[in-house]
Design a protein around this motif. Structure first.
Motif: not given
Length: 207
Positions: A67-76
């Motif tokens: 949830a903190k990573a800007s490149n994993l927003t779609t995954l979250v």
């Protein structure tokens, strides 16, 4: 005679005063060294890995870190839509091959929207759990298993199908799904409190 004794007395007093000053200076020096030692001991020994510009704490769960990573927003968002956030916040441990935002963008927009809709929850869950393997498997663990099996290892995913991992000569790791699609690990060994995450550049698909 008295003049000579007076001179000797003054000289002796001056020497004693100088000795006392030097003794005080020598006593203060170790205190400064002790402070420097304490400061060095307080400094962190290691630095947490960065994913999407955010620090990934090994004390946080897979979901909390993602949830903190800007490149994993779609995954979250996908994990939340599939109702898997609670599961992936559990004890585990889990090994998660995490597609970054660019990986999801390789999927046609219409397909992505369909998967994220309530009607697509079952298919979305199937795809996401295909990226999860029970246990904590670091890159070194994967390399050991692959080398013992001629360079590749088939992992049984939570979804039920197998995901083939190949450790290449240069140390890079490639995933091959049951449809022949491939994905590369772009960042390995992001340790979590309940497992480990390896970021990948393409979404892999179950059969």
């Amino acid at each position: 005679m008295n003049t000579r004794m007076l001179t000797l007395t003054v000289a002796s007093a001056a020497l004693l005063g100088l000795a006392a000053c030097n003794s005080g200076a020598e006593t203060e020096a170790p205190a400064a060294d002790a402070t420097a030692t304490d400061t060095a001991a307080m400094a962190p020994a290691t630095t947490d890995p960065m994913v999407g510009g955010a620090s990934m704490s090994p004390n946080d769960t897979i979901v909390a870190n993602a949830a903190k990573a800007s490149n994993l927003t779609t995954l979250v968002s996908a994990v939340q839509a599939a109702g898997l956030a609670e599961t992936l916040s559990g004890t585990g441990p889990f090994t998660v091959f995490a597609p970054d935002n660019a990986a999801f963008e390789k999927i046609p927009v219409a397909t992505r929207e369909s998967l994220m809709a309530p009607a697509g929850k079952a298919d979305l869950t199937k795809i996401l759990t295909y990226h999860v393997v029970p246990g904590r498997l670091t890159a070194a663990d994967l390399a050991t298993q692959a080398q013992a099996n001629g360079g590749t290892v088939a992992l049984k995913t939570v979804e039920g199908d197998e995901l083939t991992v190949t450790v290449n000569a240069d140390g890079s790791v490639t995933l091959t799904d049951e449809n022949g699609g491939s994905s590369k690990v772009t960042q390995a060994d992001v340790l979590q409190s309940n497992g480990v995450v390896h970021v990948i550049d393409t979404v892999v698909m179950p059969d």
